[in-house]
Design an enzyme around this catalytic site. Sequence first.
Site, PDB file in Angstrom:
ATOM      1  N   PRO A  10       6.831  -2.023  -9.186  1.00  0.00           N
ATOM      2  CA  PRO A  10       7.794  -1.685  -8.054  1.00  0.00           C
ATOM      3  C   PRO A  10       7.474  -2.563  -6.833  1.00  0.00           C
ATOM      4  CG  PRO A  10       7.156   0.325  -8.958  1.00  0.00           C
ATOM      5  CD  PRO A  10       6.212  -0.729  -9.650  1.00  0.00           C
ATOM      6  N   ASN A  11       8.619  -3.212  -6.171  1.00  0.00           N
ATOM      7  CA  ASN A  11       8.464  -3.830  -4.867  1.00  0.00           C
ATOM      8  C   ASN A  11       7.799  -5.202  -5.063  1.00  0.00           C
ATOM      9  OD1 ASN A  11       9.674  -1.589  -3.373  1.00  0.00           O
ATOM     10  ND2 ASN A  11       7.566  -0.694  -3.695  1.00  0.00           N
ATOM     11  N   ARG A  18       8.233  -9.230   1.712  1.00  0.00           N
ATOM     12  CA  ARG A  18       7.654  -7.785   2.095  1.00  0.00           C
ATOM     13  C   ARG A  18       6.383  -8.119   2.819  1.00  0.00           C
ATOM     14  NH1 ARG A  18       4.681  -4.765  -2.795  1.00  0.00           N
ATOM     15  NH2 ARG A  18       4.084  -2.692  -1.781  1.00  0.00           N
ATOM     16  N   TYR A  23       0.724  -9.079   1.894  1.00  0.00           N
ATOM     17  CA  TYR A  23       0.676  -9.798   0.690  1.00  0.00           C
ATOM     18  C   TYR A  23       1.136 -11.387   0.692  1.00  0.00           C
ATOM     19  CZ  TYR A  23       1.109  -4.822  -0.307  1.00  0.00           C
ATOM     20  OH  TYR A  23       1.055  -3.373  -0.579  1.00  0.00           O
ATOM     21  N   ASN A  74       0.048  -6.324 -12.329  1.00  0.00           N
ATOM     22  CA  ASN A  74      -0.128  -5.785 -10.897  1.00  0.00           C
ATOM     23  C   ASN A  74       0.967  -4.637 -11.034  1.00  0.00           C
ATOM     24  OD1 ASN A  74       0.012  -5.083  -8.494  1.00  0.00           O
ATOM     25  ND2 ASN A  74       0.274  -7.060  -7.655  1.00  0.00           N
ATOM     26  N   ALA A  77       2.217   0.264  -6.542  1.00  0.00           N
ATOM     27  CA  ALA A  77       1.723   1.503  -6.108  1.00  0.00           C
ATOM     28  C   ALA A  77       1.527   2.485  -7.497  1.00  0.00           C
ATOM     29  CB  ALA A  77       2.567   2.394  -5.257  1.00  0.00           C
ATOM     30  N   HIS A  80      -1.830   3.764  -8.347  1.00  0.00           N
ATOM     31  CA  HIS A  80      -2.653   4.748  -7.665  1.00  0.00           C
ATOM     32  C   HIS A  80      -2.407   6.145  -8.323  1.00  0.00           C
ATOM     33  CE1 HIS A  80      -3.425   1.434  -5.094  1.00  0.00           C
ATOM     34  NE2 HIS A  80      -2.320   1.603  -4.685  1.00  0.00           N
ATOM     35  N   GLU A  98      -6.062  -6.219 -14.464  1.00  0.00           N
ATOM     36  CA  GLU A  98      -5.363  -5.554 -13.400  1.00  0.00           C
ATOM     37  C   GLU A  98      -5.614  -6.566 -12.143  1.00  0.00           C
ATOM     38  OE1 GLU A  98      -5.458  -1.436 -12.713  1.00  0.00           O
ATOM     39  OE2 GLU A  98      -5.832  -1.761 -10.616  1.00  0.00           O
ATOM     40  N   HIS A 100      -4.376  -7.336  -8.092  1.00  0.00           N
ATOM     41  CA  HIS A 100      -3.615  -6.857  -6.625  1.00  0.00           C
ATOM     42  C   HIS A 100      -3.713  -8.066  -5.586  1.00  0.00           C
ATOM     43  CE1 HIS A 100      -3.211  -2.790  -8.064  1.00  0.00           C
ATOM     44  NE2 HIS A 100      -4.518  -3.150  -8.467  1.00  0.00           N
ATOM     45  N   SER A 102      -3.657  -7.767  -2.350  1.00  0.00           N
ATOM     46  CA  SER A 102      -4.208  -7.247  -1.237  1.00  0.00           C
ATOM     47  C   SER A 102      -5.736  -6.681  -1.823  1.00  0.00           C
ATOM     48  CB  SER A 102      -3.623  -6.237  -0.599  1.00  0.00           C
ATOM     49  OG  SER A 102      -3.238  -5.161  -1.357  1.00  0.00           O
ATOM     50  N   ARG A 107      -8.119  -1.014   2.239  1.00  0.00           N
ATOM     51  CA  ARG A 107      -6.872  -0.501   2.819  1.00  0.00           C
ATOM     52  C   ARG A 107      -6.875   0.819   2.972  1.00  0.00           C
ATOM     53  NH1 ARG A 107      -2.012  -2.998   0.178  1.00  0.00           N
ATOM     54  NH2 ARG A 107      -0.950  -2.289   1.982  1.00  0.00           N
ATOM     55  N   ARG A 111      -5.111   3.811  -1.875  1.00  0.00           N
ATOM     56  CA  ARG A 111      -5.143   2.742  -2.249  1.00  0.00           C
ATOM     57  C   ARG A 111      -6.426   2.372  -3.157  1.00  0.00           C
ATOM     58  NH1 ARG A 111       0.109   0.399  -1.018  1.00  0.00           N
ATOM     59  NH2 ARG A 111       0.403   1.024   1.038  1.00  0.00           N
TER      60      ARG A 111
HETATM   61  C1  DQA Z   1      -0.678  -3.993  -4.645  1.00  0.00           C
HETATM   62  C2  DQA Z   1      -1.382  -3.095  -3.853  1.00  0.00           C
HETATM   63  C3  DQA Z   1      -0.675  -1.648  -3.906  1.00  0.00           C
HETATM   64  O1  DQA Z   1      -1.494  -0.743  -3.136  1.00  0.00           O
HETATM   65  C4  DQA Z   1       0.887  -1.820  -3.476  1.00  0.00           C
HETATM   66  O2  DQA Z   1       1.474  -0.624  -3.373  1.00  0.00           O
HETATM   67  C5  DQA Z   1       1.586  -2.846  -3.978  1.00  0.00           C
HETATM   68  C6  DQA Z   1       0.892  -4.147  -4.343  1.00  0.00           C
HETATM   69  C7  DQA Z   1      -1.162  -5.364  -4.254  1.00  0.00           C
HETATM   70  O3  DQA Z   1      -0.627  -6.308  -5.112  1.00  0.00           O
HETATM   71  O4  DQA Z   1      -1.935  -5.477  -3.549  1.00  0.00           O
HETATM   72  O5  DQA Z   1       2.737  -2.648  -4.242  1.00  0.00           O
HETATM   73  O6  DQA Z   1      -0.637  -3.730  -5.918  1.00  0.00           O
END
Ligand code: DQA
Length: 148
Positions: A10-11, A18, A23, A74, A77, A80, A98, A100, A102, A107, A111
């Site tokens: 998501p996102n 974003r 990011y 990736n 969220a 978590h 996996e 990420h 960030s 953080r 997270r």
């Molecule tokens: C993320 C870190 C997650 O906590 C966040 O919800 C994301 C992006 C990252 O790539 O840093 O959507 O996975």
Amino acid sequence: MKKIVVINGPNLNMLGIREPGVYGDVSLAAIGQQLESLAPQLGFEVEMFQSNHEGAIIDRIHQAYSDADGLLINPGALTHYSYSLRDAISSVNLPTVEVHLSNIHKREEFRHTSVTAPVAIGQIAGFGAYGYELGLLALHKHFGSQGG
Ligand code: DQA
């Protein structure tokens, strides 16, 4: 040639727009292009997949059981809290890295936990878009150590 499905949760379709301070300003399409140029050097073919829907991500992971050799994920969220996603990764038993963008460990507290990392080979966090390339390299190293 091994096939790696690069799964984004998501996102992550909003990368580049974003929270660029967190990011970065690289779009998911640009990350896909970077991976597509690196992949052949590692003997990989990559397929990019993104969904904002947990079930669609789980369905793609199940499909990977019969059409892929490894996963770079990736989960956004879902990392978590999604036990369903974790169980999907365990179900197909494919080598999984996996990633990420960030550094989730520096953080917000929520997270710091990844429910998916324990079913991955390992986790890469904090290197921005480059983390995806590191993830492919990690899978390459993994297959090498498996004699594949
Ligand atoms: C993320 C870190 C997650 O906590 C966040 O919800 C994301 C992006 C990252 O790539 O840093 O959507 O996975």
